[in-house]
Design a protein around this motif. Structure first.
Motif, mmCIF file in Angstrom:
data_model
loop_
_atom_site.group_PDB
_atom_site.id
_atom_site.type_symbol
_atom_site.label_atom_id
_atom_site.label_comp_id
_atom_site.label_asym_id
_atom_site.label_seq_id
_atom_site.Cartn_x
_atom_site.Cartn_y
_atom_site.Cartn_z
ATOM 1 N N GLN A 268 34.829 -1.536 -3.011
ATOM 2 C CA GLN A 268 33.436 -1.212 -2.699
ATOM 3 C C GLN A 268 32.784 -0.442 -3.850
ATOM 4 O OE1 GLN A 268 31.691 -2.323 0.059
ATOM 5 N NE2 GLN A 268 33.555 -3.511 0.318
ATOM 6 N N ALA A 269 33.525 0.452 -4.467
ATOM 7 C CA ALA A 269 33.007 1.220 -5.602
ATOM 8 C C ALA A 269 32.712 0.295 -6.783
ATOM 9 C CB ALA A 269 33.997 2.302 -6.002
ATOM 10 N N GLN A 270 33.597 -0.634 -7.017
ATOM 11 C CA GLN A 270 33.413 -1.572 -8.130
ATOM 12 C C GLN A 270 32.157 -2.420 -7.923
ATOM 13 O OE1 GLN A 270 36.506 -4.540 -8.643
ATOM 14 N NE2 GLN A 270 36.147 -4.590 -10.844
ATOM 15 N N LYS A 271 31.899 -2.833 -6.695
ATOM 16 C CA LYS A 271 30.706 -3.638 -6.395
ATOM 17 C C LYS A 271 29.417 -2.890 -6.744
ATOM 18 C CE LYS A 271 32.744 -6.372 -2.697
ATOM 19 N NZ LYS A 271 32.780 -6.638 -1.263
ATOM 20 N N LYS A 272 29.460 -1.564 -6.660
ATOM 21 C CA LYS A 272 28.288 -0.735 -6.958
ATOM 22 C C LYS A 272 28.358 -0.114 -8.347
ATOM 23 C CE LYS A 272 25.782 -0.801 -3.197
ATOM 24 N NZ LYS A 272 24.365 -1.110 -3.210
ATOM 25 N N ASN A 273 29.334 -0.565 -9.138
ATOM 26 C CA ASN A 273 29.521 -0.045 -10.502
ATOM 27 C C ASN A 273 29.742 1.463 -10.533
ATOM 28 O OD1 ASN A 273 29.260 -2.580 -11.852
ATOM 29 N ND2 ASN A 273 27.068 -2.464 -11.418
ATOM 30 N N LEU A 274 30.458 1.952 -9.545
ATOM 31 C CA LEU A 274 30.817 3.366 -9.498
ATOM 32 C C LEU A 274 32.215 3.549 -10.086
ATOM 33 C CD1 LEU A 274 29.594 4.321 -5.922
ATOM 34 C CD2 LEU A 274 28.549 4.965 -8.090
ATOM 35 N N PRO A 275 32.496 4.715 -10.626
ATOM 36 C CA PRO A 275 33.836 4.950 -11.173
ATOM 37 C C PRO A 275 34.897 4.962 -10.072
ATOM 38 C CG PRO A 275 32.522 6.956 -11.244
ATOM 39 C CD PRO A 275 31.608 5.866 -10.791
ATOM 40 N N ALA A 276 36.092 4.569 -10.446
ATOM 41 C CA ALA A 276 37.204 4.534 -9.491
ATOM 42 C C ALA A 276 37.498 5.915 -8.909
ATOM 43 C CB ALA A 276 38.451 3.969 -10.165
ATOM 44 N N SER A 277 37.078 6.949 -9.596
ATOM 45 C CA SER A 277 37.350 8.310 -9.119
ATOM 46 C C SER A 277 36.689 8.610 -7.777
ATOM 47 C CB SER A 277 36.931 9.340 -10.165
ATOM 48 O OG SER A 277 35.563 9.224 -10.468
ATOM 49 N N VAL A 278 35.732 7.803 -7.330
ATOM 50 C CA VAL A 278 35.142 8.052 -6.007
ATOM 51 C C VAL A 278 36.181 7.901 -4.901
ATOM 52 C CG1 VAL A 278 32.809 7.368 -6.694
ATOM 53 C CG2 VAL A 278 34.260 5.715 -5.576
ATOM 54 N N SER B 87 22.778 8.439 9.848
ATOM 55 C CA SER B 87 21.634 7.775 10.480
ATOM 56 C C SER B 87 20.592 7.333 9.458
ATOM 57 C CB SER B 87 21.002 8.705 11.507
ATOM 58 O OG SER B 87 19.890 8.105 12.102
ATOM 59 N N ALA B 88 20.364 8.155 8.465
ATOM 60 C CA ALA B 88 19.391 7.817 7.416
ATOM 61 C C ALA B 88 19.800 6.562 6.653
ATOM 62 C CB ALA B 88 19.223 8.987 6.451
ATOM 63 N N TYR B 89 21.085 6.253 6.660
ATOM 64 C CA TYR B 89 21.601 5.055 5.985
ATOM 65 C C TYR B 89 21.966 3.948 6.978
ATOM 66 C CZ TYR B 89 21.565 7.138 1.374
ATOM 67 O OH TYR B 89 21.154 7.689 0.172
ATOM 68 N N GLY B 90 21.458 4.067 8.202
ATOM 69 C CA GLY B 90 21.622 3.004 9.189
ATOM 70 C C GLY B 90 22.948 2.985 9.928
ATOM 71 N N LEU B 91 23.671 4.077 9.883
ATOM 72 C CA LEU B 91 24.966 4.154 10.552
ATOM 73 C C LEU B 91 24.844 5.073 11.758
ATOM 74 C CD1 LEU B 91 27.960 3.224 10.017
ATOM 75 C CD2 LEU B 91 28.314 5.471 9.001
ATOM 76 N N ASN B 92 25.238 4.593 12.937
ATOM 77 C CA ASN B 92 25.153 5.481 14.103
ATOM 78 C C ASN B 92 26.279 6.511 14.049
ATOM 79 O OD1 ASN B 92 27.515 4.619 15.622
ATOM 80 N ND2 ASN B 92 26.384 2.790 16.181
ATOM 81 N N SER B 93 26.133 7.545 14.807
ATOM 82 C CA SER B 93 27.044 8.683 14.757
ATOM 83 C C SER B 93 28.494 8.274 15.019
ATOM 84 C CB SER B 93 26.602 9.740 15.759
ATOM 85 O OG SER B 93 27.301 10.933 15.559
ATOM 86 N N ALA B 94 28.719 7.382 15.971
ATOM 87 C CA ALA B 94 30.084 6.963 16.306
ATOM 88 C C ALA B 94 30.725 6.158 15.182
ATOM 89 C CB ALA B 94 30.082 6.155 17.597
ATOM 90 N N SER C 277 31.858 3.333 7.493
ATOM 91 C CA SER C 277 31.526 4.608 6.853
ATOM 92 C C SER C 277 31.738 4.537 5.345
ATOM 93 C CB SER C 277 32.324 5.757 7.464
ATOM 94 O OG SER C 277 33.707 5.615 7.213
ATOM 95 N N THR C 278 32.702 3.750 4.908
ATOM 96 C CA THR C 278 32.927 3.594 3.474
ATOM 97 C C THR C 278 31.735 2.914 2.821
ATOM 98 O OG1 THR C 278 35.329 3.577 3.668
ATOM 99 C CG2 THR C 278 34.392 2.511 1.706
ATOM 100 N N GLU D 93 27.203 3.710 -0.683
ATOM 101 C CA GLU D 93 25.754 3.582 -0.895
ATOM 102 C C GLU D 93 25.145 4.950 -1.239
ATOM 103 O OE1 GLU D 93 22.438 1.487 -1.569
ATOM 104 O OE2 GLU D 93 24.285 0.554 -0.885
ATOM 105 N N ILE D 94 25.539 5.972 -0.505
ATOM 106 C CA ILE D 94 25.053 7.337 -0.772
ATOM 107 C C ILE D 94 25.455 7.770 -2.179
ATOM 108 C CG2 ILE D 94 25.319 9.779 -0.138
ATOM 109 C CD1 ILE D 94 25.696 8.756 2.796
ATOM 110 N N LEU D 95 26.726 7.573 -2.511
ATOM 111 C CA LEU D 95 27.201 7.967 -3.839
ATOM 112 C C LEU D 95 26.519 7.159 -4.951
ATOM 113 C CD1 LEU D 95 30.982 8.437 -3.046
ATOM 114 C CD2 LEU D 95 29.325 10.218 -3.576
ATOM 115 N N SER D 96 26.248 5.903 -4.665
ATOM 116 C CA SER D 96 25.535 5.075 -5.640
ATOM 117 C C SER D 96 24.127 5.612 -5.879
ATOM 118 C CB SER D 96 25.478 3.624 -5.152
ATOM 119 O OG SER D 96 24.759 2.823 -6.055
#
Length: 84
Positions: A14-24, A56-63, A71-72, A77-80
């Motif tokens: 998932q990190a690679q798809k968003k061009n984030l470093p593997a350290s996430v 919730s702000a990113y479209g994920l319900n609390s559960a 959640s990943t 998305e948040i980290l991106s």
């Protein structure tokens, strides 16, 4: 454990798809030791320790903060957004 469960590879993919470093992939180790059922005293939940309002702000319900795959995707998305 996260590596044998496939969770680590999922985060790395998932990190690679968003061009984030593997350290996430270290973030859920620090936050919860990859425990999808973790709950903080302040109400953050899941492996990524997402607060209900942030999720919730990113479209994920609390559960769904406790669903590792959902959640990943939101956490990545948040980290991106922050990385940008």
């Amino acid at each position: 454990q996260a590596a044998s469960d496939g969770k680590l590879n999922y985060v790395l993919d998932q990190a690679q798809k968003k061009n984030l470093p593997a350290s996430v992939a270290i973030v859920p180790i620090v936050e919860s030791n990859y425990n999808k059922n973790a709950i903080s005293p302040k109400g953050a939940g899941g492996a990524w320790q997402l607060m209900p309002k942030t999720a919730s702000a990113y479209g994920l319900n609390s559960a769904d903060r406790f669903n590792f795959n959902s959640s990943t995707k939101v956490a990545i998305e948040i980290l991106s957004d922050l990385y940008q």
